[in-house]
Design a protein around this motif. Structure first.
Motif, PDB file in Angstrom:
ATOM      1  N   ASP A   1      -6.689  12.344   3.761  1.00  0.00           N
ATOM      2  CA  ASP A   1      -5.386  13.008   3.713  1.00  0.00           C
ATOM      3  C   ASP A   1      -5.122  13.691   5.051  1.00  0.00           C
ATOM      4  OD1 ASP A   1      -5.396  12.261   1.091  1.00  0.00           O
ATOM      5  OD2 ASP A   1      -5.604  14.279   0.280  1.00  0.00           O
TER       6      ASP A   1
ATOM      7  N   SER B   1       0.845  -1.198   0.000  1.00  0.00           N
ATOM      8  CA  SER B   1       0.000   0.000   0.000  1.00  0.00           C
ATOM      9  C   SER B   1       0.875   1.240   0.000  1.00  0.00           C
ATOM     10  CB  SER B   1      -0.913   0.020   1.216  1.00  0.00           C
ATOM     11  OG  SER B   1      -1.800  -1.053   1.163  1.00  0.00           O
ATOM     12  N   ALA B   2       0.620   2.102  -0.945  1.00  0.00           N
ATOM     13  CA  ALA B   2       1.468   3.277  -1.109  1.00  0.00           C
ATOM     14  C   ALA B   2       0.913   4.457  -0.313  1.00  0.00           C
ATOM     15  CB  ALA B   2       1.586   3.650  -2.570  1.00  0.00           C
ATOM     16  N   ILE B   3       1.811   5.145   0.333  1.00  0.00           N
ATOM     17  CA  ILE B   3       1.522   6.421   0.973  1.00  0.00           C
ATOM     18  C   ILE B   3       2.386   7.445   0.241  1.00  0.00           C
ATOM     19  CG2 ILE B   3       1.607   7.761   3.101  1.00  0.00           C
ATOM     20  CD1 ILE B   3      -0.348   5.476   3.311  1.00  0.00           C
ATOM     21  N   VAL B   4       1.785   8.537  -0.172  1.00  0.00           N
ATOM     22  CA  VAL B   4       2.505   9.572  -0.914  1.00  0.00           C
ATOM     23  C   VAL B   4       2.585  10.818  -0.040  1.00  0.00           C
ATOM     24  CG1 VAL B   4       2.542  10.964  -3.003  1.00  0.00           C
ATOM     25  CG2 VAL B   4       1.588   8.659  -3.065  1.00  0.00           C
TER      26      VAL B   4
ATOM     27  N   TYR C   1       7.459   8.426  -1.850  1.00  0.00           N
ATOM     28  CA  TYR C   1       6.541   7.304  -1.655  1.00  0.00           C
ATOM     29  C   TYR C   1       7.023   6.443  -0.501  1.00  0.00           C
ATOM     30  CZ  TYR C   1       4.747   8.516  -6.250  1.00  0.00           C
ATOM     31  OH  TYR C   1       4.197   9.186  -7.314  1.00  0.00           O
TER      32      TYR C   1
ATOM     33  N   ARG D   1      -0.959  11.470   1.669  1.00  0.00           N
ATOM     34  CA  ARG D   1      -2.099  10.885   0.959  1.00  0.00           C
ATOM     35  C   ARG D   1      -1.917   9.375   0.885  1.00  0.00           C
ATOM     36  NH1 ARG D   1      -4.085  13.659  -4.314  1.00  0.00           N
ATOM     37  NH2 ARG D   1      -5.208  14.811  -2.728  1.00  0.00           N
ATOM     38  N   SER D   2      -2.994   8.658   1.147  1.00  0.00           N
ATOM     39  CA  SER D   2      -2.948   7.201   1.179  1.00  0.00           C
ATOM     40  C   SER D   2      -3.746   6.610   0.031  1.00  0.00           C
ATOM     41  CB  SER D   2      -3.517   6.701   2.503  1.00  0.00           C
ATOM     42  OG  SER D   2      -3.643   5.301   2.457  1.00  0.00           O
ATOM     43  N   CYS D   3      -3.285   5.471  -0.478  1.00  0.00           N
ATOM     44  CA  CYS D   3      -4.026   4.711  -1.488  1.00  0.00           C
ATOM     45  C   CYS D   3      -4.987   3.733  -0.834  1.00  0.00           C
ATOM     46  CB  CYS D   3      -3.060   3.958  -2.391  1.00  0.00           C
ATOM     47  SG  CYS D   3      -1.990   5.047  -3.327  1.00  0.00           S
ATOM     48  N   ILE D   4      -4.978   3.647   0.494  1.00  0.00           N
ATOM     49  CA  ILE D   4      -5.871   2.744   1.219  1.00  0.00           C
ATOM     50  C   ILE D   4      -7.269   3.344   1.205  1.00  0.00           C
ATOM     51  CG2 ILE D   4      -6.321   1.637   3.433  1.00  0.00           C
ATOM     52  CD1 ILE D   4      -3.294   1.985   3.988  1.00  0.00           C
ATOM     53  N   GLU D   5      -8.246   2.517   0.961  1.00  0.00           N
ATOM     54  CA  GLU D   5      -9.629   2.982   0.828  1.00  0.00           C
ATOM     55  C   GLU D   5     -10.121   3.665   2.104  1.00  0.00           C
ATOM     56  OE1 GLU D   5     -14.015   1.105  -0.145  1.00  0.00           O
ATOM     57  OE2 GLU D   5     -12.234  -0.110  -0.413  1.00  0.00           O
TER      58      GLU D   5
ATOM     59  N   SER E   1       6.209   2.649   1.849  1.00  0.00           N
ATOM     60  CA  SER E   1       5.532   1.365   1.981  1.00  0.00           C
ATOM     61  C   SER E   1       5.712   0.886   3.420  1.00  0.00           C
ATOM     62  CB  SER E   1       6.093   0.355   0.986  1.00  0.00           C
ATOM     63  OG  SER E   1       7.474   0.187   1.198  1.00  0.00           O
TER      64      SER E   1
END
Length: 137
Positions: free
Chosen positions: A120, A59-62, A77, A112-116, A79
């Motif tokens: 932010d 899961s990516a966190i930006v 990025y 910002r997270s790609c997790i549903e 992980s």
């Protein structure tokens, strides 16, 4: 005074503390919170929910850094090592935020997270002599 007295006003309308309590207990809020640890400069996922959650290790966190004029300055990025987030646990990123030495002014940091359903998170900070500071006087 009681907790109920702080959660509602005279007209039984909800006050801000009601929303703070629901967020703190994982009520109607998102169970996973993404944050920046200011000591280690690593990104953390905090499980505030009532159940265990499976978080993919990929899961990516930006993290984006902007100046005070909204100009994008930096992106990194992240992980995570742990694939599961148990109740009340904190998962920490493998790497720390590598803040560019050229950015010394006050900046806005967006995580910002790609997790549903993870919101932010924003910080504003600056770096003085290699130290991150929240003293803006």
């Amino acid at each position: 005074p009681s907790l109920r007295g702080f959660m509602y006003d005279w007209f039984l309308d909800l006050s801000g503390s009601f929303h703070g309590v629901t967020a703190g207990t994982g009520g109607k809020s998102v169970p996973i919170h993404v944050q920046l640890n200011l000591e280690s400069m690593k990104i953390e996922l905090v499980n505030r929910g009532r159940t265990n959650l499976n978080v993919s290790s990929s899961s990516a966190i930006v993290v984006d850094v902007f100046d005070i004029w909204s100009k994008h300055k930096f992106r990194q990025y992240f992980s995570f090592e742990h694939a599961t987030s148990t109740l009340g646990s904190v998962s920490t990123s493998r790497d720390a935020l590598s803040w560019p030495s050229s950015i010394t002014d006050v900046s806005f940091v967006r995580i910002r997270s790609c997790i549903e359903n993870v919101r932010d998170n924003w910080y504003w900070m600056r770096r003085i002599n290699g130290v991150y500071s929240n003293d803006y006087s």
